[in-house]
Design an enzyme around this catalytic site. Structure first.
Site, short mmCIF file in Angstrom:
data_model
loop_
_atom_site.label_atom_id
_atom_site.label_comp_id
_atom_site.label_asym_id
_atom_site.label_seq_id
_atom_site.Cartn_x
_atom_site.Cartn_y
_atom_site.Cartn_z
N GLU A 252 35.27 -2.94 35.81
CA GLU A 252 35.76 -4.28 36.13
C GLU A 252 36.19 -4.95 34.83
O GLU A 252 35.43 -4.93 33.85
CB GLU A 252 34.68 -5.12 36.80
CG GLU A 252 35.17 -6.50 37.22
CD GLU A 252 34.13 -7.35 37.92
OE1 GLU A 252 34.44 -8.50 38.28
OE2 GLU A 252 33.00 -6.86 38.12
N ARG B 48 22.16 6.33 35.22
CA ARG B 48 22.88 5.59 34.19
C ARG B 48 22.16 5.76 32.86
O ARG B 48 21.00 6.19 32.80
CB ARG B 48 22.98 4.12 34.56
CG ARG B 48 21.67 3.36 34.53
CD ARG B 48 21.83 1.95 35.07
NE ARG B 48 22.83 1.20 34.34
CZ ARG B 48 23.38 0.07 34.77
NH1 ARG B 48 23.01 -0.43 35.94
NH2 ARG B 48 24.28 -0.55 34.06
N LYS C 145 25.43 -6.51 31.46
CA LYS C 145 26.58 -7.33 31.10
C LYS C 145 26.19 -8.79 30.94
O LYS C 145 26.68 -9.49 30.05
CB LYS C 145 27.69 -7.17 32.15
CG LYS C 145 29.03 -7.73 31.71
CD LYS C 145 30.13 -7.29 32.66
CE LYS C 145 30.47 -5.82 32.51
NZ LYS C 145 31.61 -5.42 33.34
#
Length: 541
Positions: free
Chosen positions: A34, A264, A274
């Site tokens: 994104e 991850r 983030k």
């Protein structure tokens, strides 16, 4: 090109079985960030996997931007992400965008309404949340779930045309409010957002949810294997439900993409959230997204980390189905391993102390041959000036030496690396005074007769290049940081260094090993040399 992580065996098994059965003739993956921030170390692992695997099997990977949230996305982030993927060494065609498919997604949504698989819900966000249920209690059907397809279609078109306020309605899939999987309890497909989009402008007043857009994008692009991190595992049933419905209606072609999840990246001494990274930047705990202490790829590049080091790291840690925390030292070791191979050696004094050789002829200057890399004789040698006045490290002189100290102290002899043997007379007004042995120069016929234990580096003072050096360390002081309260106050130290003169001509992003000090990179934008990593792990104890 580096291979994808070698331990991704469970993914390889699926790929090889699909190729062998003829289900897919070519492998296609995608990397779908994104554009609302800068890529971080975790993305590097995903990039290496998504681009590396299809390259091995003769396939390709798409770079696709998930731009479904217009209020948080900017072109700056698009540009930064493209630059980061290219910097890591991976190639792709023209970047793709979720917004490329907005028209198709809208048509697919109308099909779902017409076929009884979706409806417009007019509950408030609070009502929907309350009626969704919990992990132990099933959800409650919305009072609007029984709307006819015609009613929902009319409202949905009004939403598209901007006739309703944000939050007034949403489009939901009609699946099962009693499902034990919360993600199948009539998930939201579209919401109203009167927001300007960085690519489509004001064309749309509704925007798809990521969970709706992502599988459609994969299918339209003919992605064979959609590799996601484990937090998307619970979303897989909806991913498959949606694609099956659209394929049944003839909107998508089979075979459909398969979603596969992997763990991850979790690193000690690092935050990759983030939200946390934005907090660090906006509250000015760091100097922007490309601060060399930040775990972003932009920061890593300024720090002097290398693409090859990241690819080696991805190869070394592999890919698993179970979450684990990787020691930060593993990443640092990968950088050291690569930098040791590619970084020429240079002499630099970071804590300067003046040394004067009393019996060296005044005004004399000679050139000393110094290897560019001790393990790579084919790299040749360079000539470094030597003179009466030198810079040495403060730690290389002691008035009263501790036991086992072999460097400069009154009466002791040491070798000036690649130069002469000097005898220390002591310190006078902040200057170390020495005498030298004229026939002791390294490489000369008589040099071997001088047996000394200490060997120190130096820089000739008249020709030295004065520069700022930034000594970076880990941003957080604890292995599992909880927030800004765990920031390491010693994460950067700025020193006025004296460097050998050749470093005055260093080019941007040129990397060196400063002997004894570690690996450094030239950061010309800030006219400094940044320490990438020390020569050994100083945190191991």
């Amino acid at each position: 090109m580096s291979k994808s992580p070698s331990y991704s065996n469970f993914i390889r098994q699926v790929i090889e079985a699909d190729l062998a059965s003829g289900k897919w003739k070519k492998i296609a993956t995608r990397f779908p960030p994104e554009p609302n921030g800068y890529l971080h170390f975790g993305h590097a692992k995903s990039i290496c996997l998504n681009f590396g695997l299809p390259a091995e099997y003769g396939g390709h990977c798409n770079l696709r931007f998930d731009d479904t949230n217009p209020e948080k996305e900017e072109q700056e982030y698009v540009d930064a992400i493209i630059a980061a993927v290219k910097w890591l060494g991976f190639e792709f065609g023209s970047p793709l965008f979720a917004s490329d498919y907005f028209d198709f997604m809208y048509r697919a949504a109308e099909y779902l309404i017409e076929s009884g698989h979706a409806y417009v819900d007019s509950q408030s966000a609070e009502e929907m949340r309350a009626n969704r249920g919990t992990l132990t209690e099933h959800g409650i059907d919305s009072p609007y779930r029984s709307r006819t397809s015609n009613e929902s279609l009319k409202l949905f078109r009004e939403m598209r045309d901007g006739k309703h306020a944000d939050g007034a309605h949403v489009l939901r899939a009609k699946i099962d409010m009693r499902s034990p999987n919360m993600n199948l309890r009539d998930p939201v497909l579209y919401r109203i957002k009167h927001a300007e989009h960085h690519r489509t402008g004001g064309k749309w007043s509704i925007y798809p949810m990521y969970t709706y857009a992502h599988p459609i994008e994969d299918a339209v692009e003919r992605i064979s294997h959609s590799l996601c991190t484990l937090e998307f595992e619970d979303q897989r049933p909806f991913y498959e439900w949606l694609l099956d419905r659209l394929a049944e209606g003839g909107l998508l072609e089979r075979p459909l993409p398969q979603q596969i999840e992997f763990a991850r990246l979790n690193l000690t001494y690092v935050v990759l959230s983030k939200r946390r990274l934005i907090e660090l930047v906006e509250d000015k705990h760091v100097d922007g997204w490309d601060d060399p202490r930040m775990p972003t790829l932009a920061g890593a590049r300024r720090r002097g980390y290398t693409p090859e080091g990241f690819r080696l790291f991805a190869e070394r840690i592999g890919v698993s189905k179970a979450n684990q925390r990787i020691e930060f030292s593993v990443l640092e070791d990968c950088m050291r391993e690569h930098l040791n191979e590619v970084a020429p050696r240079r002499m630099a004094v970071l804590d300067p102390l003046k040394l004067v050789i009393d019996n060296y002829p005044a005004g004399k200057e000679e050139l000393v041959d110094v290897p560019n890399h001790p393990q790579k004789p084919d790299w040749g040698k360079r000539q470094v000036p030597f003179s009466k006045e030198l810079w040495i490290e403060q730690e290389d002189y002691k008035d009263t030496p501790p036991k086992g100290y072999f460097r400069l102290f009154p009466g002791n002899q040491v070798r000036l690396r690649y130069g002469y043997v000097v005898k220390c007379l002591g310190m006078d007004n902040g200057v170390v005074r020495c005498t030298y042995e004229p026939d002791s120069r390294s490489g000369s016929p008589g040099a071997d007769k001088f047996k000394v234990k200490g060997n120190i580096h130096w820089v000739s003072a008249p020709q030295a290049h004065a520069a700022e050096a930034r000594l970076y360390d880990r941003l957080f002081k604890v292995p599992d940081p909880d927030g800004v309260q765990d920031l390491n106050p010693a994460s950067v130290r700025v020193v006025a260094a004296q460097l050998e003169p050749s470093l005055a001509d260093a080019e941007a992003e040129q990397r060196f090993q400063f002997e004894r000090h570690g690996y450094f990179v030239a950061d010309l934008a800030h006219k400094t040399f940044n320490r990438t990593v020390s020569l050994r792990d100083s945190w191991s104890k």
